[in-house]
Design a protein around this motif. Structure first.
Motif, mmCIF file in Angstrom:
data_model
loop_
_atom_site.group_PDB
_atom_site.id
_atom_site.type_symbol
_atom_site.label_atom_id
_atom_site.label_comp_id
_atom_site.label_asym_id
_atom_site.label_seq_id
_atom_site.Cartn_x
_atom_site.Cartn_y
_atom_site.Cartn_z
ATOM 1 N N ARG A 181 49.579 38.471 55.556
ATOM 2 C CA ARG A 181 50.348 39.336 54.659
ATOM 3 C C ARG A 181 49.441 40.058 53.673
ATOM 4 N NH1 ARG A 181 55.313 35.100 53.428
ATOM 5 N NH2 ARG A 181 56.542 35.557 55.314
ATOM 6 N N ALA A 182 48.449 39.342 53.152
ATOM 7 C CA ALA A 182 47.523 39.961 52.204
ATOM 8 C C ALA A 182 46.763 41.117 52.849
ATOM 9 C CB ALA A 182 46.554 38.920 51.656
ATOM 10 N N LEU A 183 46.392 40.950 54.118
ATOM 11 C CA LEU A 183 45.678 42.010 54.832
ATOM 12 C C LEU A 183 46.588 43.194 55.132
ATOM 13 C CD1 LEU A 183 43.708 39.739 57.322
ATOM 14 C CD2 LEU A 183 42.655 41.216 55.596
ATOM 15 N N LEU A 184 47.736 42.928 55.721
ATOM 16 C CA LEU A 184 48.611 43.997 56.181
ATOM 17 C C LEU A 184 49.335 44.695 55.039
ATOM 18 C CD1 LEU A 184 50.080 42.215 59.328
ATOM 19 C CD2 LEU A 184 48.371 44.054 59.296
ATOM 20 N N ASP A 185 49.642 43.948 53.967
ATOM 21 C CA ASP A 185 50.339 44.536 52.820
ATOM 22 C C ASP A 185 49.395 45.140 51.802
ATOM 23 O OD1 ASP A 185 52.627 43.619 54.037
ATOM 24 O OD2 ASP A 185 52.932 41.919 52.665
ATOM 25 N N ARG A 186 48.087 45.037 52.048
ATOM 26 C CA ARG A 186 47.077 45.546 51.106
ATOM 27 C C ARG A 186 47.292 44.949 49.718
ATOM 28 N NH1 ARG A 186 46.239 46.850 55.819
ATOM 29 N NH2 ARG A 186 45.816 48.981 56.534
ATOM 30 N N THR A 187 47.479 43.627 49.681
ATOM 31 C CA THR A 187 47.775 42.935 48.423
ATOM 32 C C THR A 187 46.658 43.096 47.403
ATOM 33 O OG1 THR A 187 49.080 41.322 49.659
ATOM 34 C CG2 THR A 187 48.400 40.699 47.439
ATOM 35 N N TYR A 188 45.422 43.114 47.866
ATOM 36 C CA TYR A 188 44.262 43.263 46.977
ATOM 37 C C TYR A 188 43.555 44.557 47.329
ATOM 38 C CZ TYR A 188 45.598 38.409 46.651
ATOM 39 O OH TYR A 188 46.343 37.266 46.501
ATOM 40 N N GLU A 189 42.898 45.145 46.357
ATOM 41 C CA GLU A 189 42.384 46.500 46.523
ATOM 42 C C GLU A 189 41.077 46.587 47.285
ATOM 43 O OE1 GLU A 189 42.184 48.508 42.810
ATOM 44 O OE2 GLU A 189 44.354 48.539 42.510
ATOM 45 N N ASP A 190 40.295 45.511 47.287
ATOM 46 C CA ASP A 190 38.937 45.632 47.834
ATOM 47 C C ASP A 190 38.460 44.271 48.314
ATOM 48 O OD1 ASP A 190 36.566 46.809 48.561
ATOM 49 O OD2 ASP A 190 36.049 47.512 46.547
ATOM 50 N N THR A 191 37.235 44.250 48.803
ATOM 51 C CA THR A 191 36.577 42.992 49.141
ATOM 52 C C THR A 191 35.489 42.715 48.110
ATOM 53 O OG1 THR A 191 34.942 44.063 50.586
ATOM 54 C CG2 THR A 191 37.003 43.281 51.606
ATOM 55 N N VAL A 192 35.027 41.473 48.092
ATOM 56 C CA VAL A 192 33.989 41.074 47.150
ATOM 57 C C VAL A 192 33.116 40.016 47.815
ATOM 58 C CG1 VAL A 192 35.421 39.254 46.133
ATOM 59 C CG2 VAL A 192 33.559 40.248 44.786
ATOM 60 N N ILE A 193 31.845 40.009 47.484
ATOM 61 C CA ILE A 193 30.938 38.955 47.940
ATOM 62 C C ILE A 193 30.912 37.879 46.862
ATOM 63 C CG2 ILE A 193 28.578 38.371 48.584
ATOM 64 C CD1 ILE A 193 28.240 41.256 49.563
ATOM 65 N N THR A 194 31.211 36.645 47.248
ATOM 66 C CA THR A 194 31.414 35.580 46.268
ATOM 67 C C THR A 194 30.927 34.248 46.827
ATOM 68 O OG1 THR A 194 33.117 34.449 44.943
ATOM 69 C CG2 THR A 194 33.760 35.177 47.137
ATOM 70 N N ARG A 195 30.593 33.318 45.922
ATOM 71 C CA ARG A 195 30.291 31.938 46.330
ATOM 72 C C ARG A 195 31.422 30.989 45.940
ATOM 73 N NH1 ARG A 195 23.942 30.869 44.869
ATOM 74 N NH2 ARG A 195 24.781 30.759 42.758
ATOM 75 N N ALA A 196 32.540 31.548 45.460
ATOM 76 C CA ALA A 196 33.600 30.741 44.865
ATOM 77 C C ALA A 196 34.125 29.643 45.772
ATOM 78 C CB ALA A 196 34.763 31.645 44.451
ATOM 79 N N PHE A 197 34.235 29.915 47.054
ATOM 80 C CA PHE A 197 34.946 29.013 47.954
ATOM 81 C C PHE A 197 34.070 27.934 48.583
ATOM 82 C CE2 PHE A 197 37.047 33.188 48.068
ATOM 83 C CZ PHE A 197 38.312 32.824 47.617
ATOM 84 N N THR A 198 32.842 28.287 48.937
ATOM 85 C CA THR A 198 32.024 27.356 49.728
ATOM 86 C C THR A 198 30.623 27.126 49.199
ATOM 87 O OG1 THR A 198 31.067 29.044 51.202
ATOM 88 C CG2 THR A 198 33.245 28.163 51.800
ATOM 89 N N GLY A 199 30.215 27.841 48.165
ATOM 90 C CA GLY A 199 28.846 27.694 47.693
ATOM 91 C C GLY A 199 27.844 28.504 48.484
ATOM 92 N N ARG A 200 28.339 29.295 49.455
ATOM 93 C CA ARG A 200 27.516 30.228 50.220
ATOM 94 C C ARG A 200 28.098 31.622 50.024
ATOM 95 N NH1 ARG A 200 24.005 31.184 54.188
ATOM 96 N NH2 ARG A 200 22.701 29.469 54.921
ATOM 97 N N TRP A 201 27.222 32.616 49.928
ATOM 98 C CA TRP A 201 27.701 33.973 49.765
ATOM 99 C C TRP A 201 28.546 34.388 50.959
ATOM 100 C CZ3 TRP A 201 27.497 35.495 45.049
ATOM 101 C CH2 TRP A 201 26.419 35.173 44.223
ATOM 102 N N ALA A 202 29.701 34.976 50.690
ATOM 103 C CA ALA A 202 30.609 35.395 51.746
ATOM 104 C C ALA A 202 31.470 36.538 51.236
ATOM 105 C CB ALA A 202 31.502 34.230 52.186
ATOM 106 N N ARG A 203 31.897 37.400 52.147
ATOM 107 C CA ARG A 203 32.742 38.531 51.764
ATOM 108 C C ARG A 203 34.191 38.278 52.164
ATOM 109 N NH1 ARG A 203 31.999 43.818 50.377
ATOM 110 N NH2 ARG A 203 29.790 43.880 50.988
ATOM 111 N N GLY A 204 35.092 38.508 51.222
ATOM 112 C CA GLY A 204 36.517 38.383 51.495
ATOM 113 C C GLY A 204 37.310 39.257 50.554
ATOM 114 N N LEU A 205 38.617 39.268 50.755
ATOM 115 C CA LEU A 205 39.469 40.033 49.858
ATOM 116 C C LEU A 205 39.295 39.548 48.416
ATOM 117 C CD1 LEU A 205 42.816 40.332 51.859
ATOM 118 C CD2 LEU A 205 40.918 41.959 51.738
#
Length: 334
Positions: free
Chosen positions: A245-269
């Motif tokens: 739903r987040a992808l198809l509804d464009r819930t968020y405006e952009d992607t970001v590179i973050t370590r928030a989830f796993t401690g490794r740099w990754a790109r997501g909404l």
């Protein structure tokens, strides 16, 4: 090394949910190359996934594994991160996970691959030891290594790899840098240009969701393109409902590179968790295990603000059509 399929398209192995035997088989049936994502699976479950995939297709398939890294450099920083996350855990009714290190059953999974009759083994987060690559090649398995710069490519070539998955900064999901502390900022076109000098075949990945993207990567010297984000909303993928739903509804405006989830740099909404905790400490898989219960609880509640929603920069081109249609659309005129 060339891709043994009619179309020069490879399905990205998307560990942690989206990749399924059905997705790999559908991609293969459309004339592209299907992959089984071995990350996070036990060796026994990996073997089961391979058996299920083989029951659905007789076409060549590949398996991707994570190369184990070092333990977290700063356990105290991870402890401080846990303290920051505790109020959110209470709000979600979840317990924080234990920030533990593990090797993801790497050696036992190599044993599985040696006897599984697969076409290709790909690796990310580093390069396997030369003796592992030699063992796989002796079993008739081609070996490709995810690289982000020429130095990593030279290491992989020296270890005996048959080719590379060249990952640009546009790619969704984890960055495949050998050094987990290094954030990859190199666009795909520039990475292909520099890594071409190493002289091994390159599979391009990062932001490829349209036929034009694929043609540009092939014109830049790649022998094939790897697509992942484009397949996230196919019916064959095991992508969660709030993620879709987040992808198809464009819930968020952009992607970001973050370590928030796993401690490794990754790109997501760029959902609130990704943005608010982008300065999370390094340490994979410790941070992954720490945050996993939070992400699972939020997903179960239908809340897209907390889970990792991996996506590349081309995510706005995503459709909900079958995987075979996605492959044919991207492969048009290749």
């Amino acid at each position: 090394m060339t891709v043994p399929t009619a179309l020069p398209i490879v399905q990205a192995p998307m560990a942690g949910g989206p990749s399924t035997p059905e997705l790999a088989a559908a991609v293969a049936g459309a004339g592209a190359f299907g992959f089984v994502a071995g990350g996070y699976l036990t060796p026994d479950v990996l073997r089961d996934e391979l058996d299920r995939t083989r029951a659905l297709t007789s076409d060549p398939i590949g398996v991707n594994l994570f190369v184990p890294g070092s333990r977290a450099p700063d356990p105290a920083a991870i402890g401080a991160y846990a303290a920051r996350l505790r109020p959110l855990a209470e709000e979600l009714g979840a317990e924080l996970g234990e920030p533990r290190w593990e090797d993801d059953g790497f050696d036992a999974k190599i044993d599985v691959l040696v006897s599984a009759g697969i076409h290709t083994a790909s690796f990310t987060f580093g390069c396997p030891a030369p003796e592992i690559i030699a063992r796989l090649r002796a079993a008739g398995v081609r070996v490709v290594v995810t690289v982000t710069d020429v130095g990593e490519a030279e290491i992989a070539a020296g270890a005996g790899a048959d080719g590379f998955v060249v990952q640009g900064a546009e790619a969704g999901g984890h960055q495949g840098t050998f050094d987990p502390a290094r954030r990859n900022e190199t666009p795909l076109a520039a990475a292909l240009d520099s890594i071409a000098s190493v002289g091994l075949p390159m599979i391009a990945t990062g932001g490829i969701t349209t036929a034009g993207d694929a043609r540009a990567a092939l014109d830049a010297g790649a022998v094939a393109v790897q697509i992942g984000t484009a397949l996230l909303c196919t019916p064959e993928a095991r992508t969660s409902v709030p993620y879709r739903r987040a992808l198809l509804d464009r819930t968020y405006e952009d992607t970001v590179i973050t370590r928030a989830f796993t401690g490794r740099w990754a790109r997501g909404l760029a959902n609130p968790f990704a943005v608010e905790h982008s300065d999370a400490p390094g340490g994979y898989p410790e941070v992954h295990h720490l945050t996993r219960p939070l992400r699972a609880a939020a997903t179960a509640a239908g809340n897209p603000d907390v889970p990792n929603l991996w996506a590349g920069t081309g995510w706005t081109a995503i459709t909900a059509e079958p995987a075979a249609d996605v492959v044919r659309r991207i492969g048009a005129d290749l």
